[in-house]
Scaffold this motif. Sequence first.
Motif, PDB file in Angstrom:
ATOM      1  N   VAL A 156       7.307  25.953  11.288  1.00 19.82           N
ATOM      2  CA  VAL A 156       7.137  24.777   9.897  1.00 19.82           C
ATOM      3  C   VAL A 156       7.888  26.148   8.971  1.00 19.82           C
ATOM      4  N   ARG A 157       7.988  27.732   8.697  1.00 20.75           N
ATOM      5  CA  ARG A 157       8.607  28.105   7.500  1.00 20.75           C
ATOM      6  C   ARG A 157      10.097  27.087   7.931  1.00 20.75           C
ATOM      7  N   GLN A 158      10.432  26.985   9.007  1.00 19.18           N
ATOM      8  CA  GLN A 158      12.259  25.997   8.907  1.00 19.18           C
ATOM      9  C   GLN A 158      11.403  24.749   8.355  1.00 19.18           C
ATOM     10  N   CYS A 159      10.646  24.337   8.417  1.00 14.54           N
ATOM     11  CA  CYS A 159      10.396  22.905   7.651  1.00 14.54           C
ATOM     12  C   CYS A 159      10.395  22.358   6.259  1.00 14.54           C
ATOM     13  N   LEU A 160       9.961  23.986   6.302  1.00 12.86           N
ATOM     14  CA  LEU A 160       9.347  24.042   4.636  1.00 12.86           C
ATOM     15  C   LEU A 160      10.485  24.561   3.895  1.00 12.86           C
ATOM     16  N   ALA A 161      11.212  25.291   4.119  1.00 16.72           N
ATOM     17  CA  ALA A 161      12.483  25.606   3.625  1.00 16.72           C
ATOM     18  C   ALA A 161      13.163  23.681   3.182  1.00 16.72           C
ATOM     19  N   ARG A 162      13.432  23.338   4.158  1.00 17.41           N
ATOM     20  CA  ARG A 162      13.796  21.688   4.079  1.00 17.41           C
ATOM     21  C   ARG A 162      13.114  20.736   3.449  1.00 17.41           C
ATOM     22  N   ILE A 163      11.829  20.956   3.472  1.00 15.81           N
ATOM     23  CA  ILE A 163      10.966  20.115   2.300  1.00 15.81           C
ATOM     24  C   ILE A 163      11.469  20.824   0.852  1.00 15.81           C
ATOM     25  N   ARG A 164      11.095  21.755   0.739  1.00 18.35           N
ATOM     26  CA  ARG A 164      11.473  22.320  -0.677  1.00 18.35           C
ATOM     27  C   ARG A 164      12.636  21.979  -1.414  1.00 18.35           C
ATOM     28  N   GLU A 165      13.915  21.478  -0.768  1.00 18.19           N
ATOM     29  CA  GLU A 165      15.204  21.390  -1.409  1.00 18.19           C
ATOM     30  C   GLU A 165      14.621  19.919  -1.457  1.00 18.19           C
ATOM     31  N   VAL A 166      14.327  19.394  -0.975  1.00 18.40           N
ATOM     32  CA  VAL A 166      14.053  17.683  -0.645  1.00 18.40           C
ATOM     33  C   VAL A 166      12.733  17.561  -1.644  1.00 18.40           C
ATOM     34  N   LEU A 167      11.930  18.673  -2.027  1.00 20.40           N
ATOM     35  CA  LEU A 167      11.073  17.939  -2.994  1.00 20.40           C
ATOM     36  C   LEU A 167      10.592  18.864  -3.244  1.00 20.40           C
TER      37      LEU A 167
END
Length: 234
Positions: free
Chosen positions: A212-223
């Motif tokens: 989830v931490r890795q996913c959130l890092a990506r999501i924060r970049e895009v959104l």
Amino acid sequence: MGPRGIITIDGPAGAGKSTVARLLAATLGYLYLDSGALYRLVGWQAAERNLDLGDTAALSAFLEGLQPEVAADAQGFHLFLDGQEVSQVLREPSVSREASRVAVLPPVRDWVTARLRHLAANGGMVAEGRDLGTVVFPQAEVKFYLDASLETRAARRRQDWQNDDAPPSPEKVAMELADRDRRDATRAAAPMRVPADALVIDTTNLNPQEVVRQCLARIREVLPETAGLEMKTG
Ligand code: C5P
């Protein structure tokens, strides 16, 4: 109003999609969409009614008559038939094979895809399955593909039998998973594929929070509107 993106998570059984999708949905305040539950519903009902899957007219009449109610929130994806919740029976290991048998049929895929798109009309969801980033929501803002070794995935799936006196051997679970993966990846209609723009995460040695931490890092970049959100663990 919060951010209303669409996030997809694809990958084979036991890769950790459901756990990660629920945690992400809770963190973002999004809905959780479990496309596998809809394939399971179709497979289970088709088997219950002894439907001849080769009879196109019977299949389309069956699908037209199948009208589940869906209650989705961040924690769960609940399906009801005639007012009765059926979510629990759909998780039975025996239903997995019935789901992947009907998932090769284009009319079944169209039926599921139409329902998923309807549910996603307002955005704000984390949707998991095999073809969410490739076919159902190709326009999704963020896409993930989770994978793990067959051995690890089989060990995770074997927990589905935890209440059974005689759970199948790890080897048997692994064989059935490999069989299902093969059918999902080689079918002509919407085969399981890594979406071109997905972040691929191998979860073999990761716990759900790390994924989830890795996913959130990506999501924060895009959104960017999700920048301040902290991971919810429940
Ligand atoms: O994810 P789950 O194990 O519940 O999925 C059950 C089966 O439904 C899969 O093995 C696959 O055959 C089918 N499925 C699919 N496309 C999806 C989700 C599930 O074909 N998007």
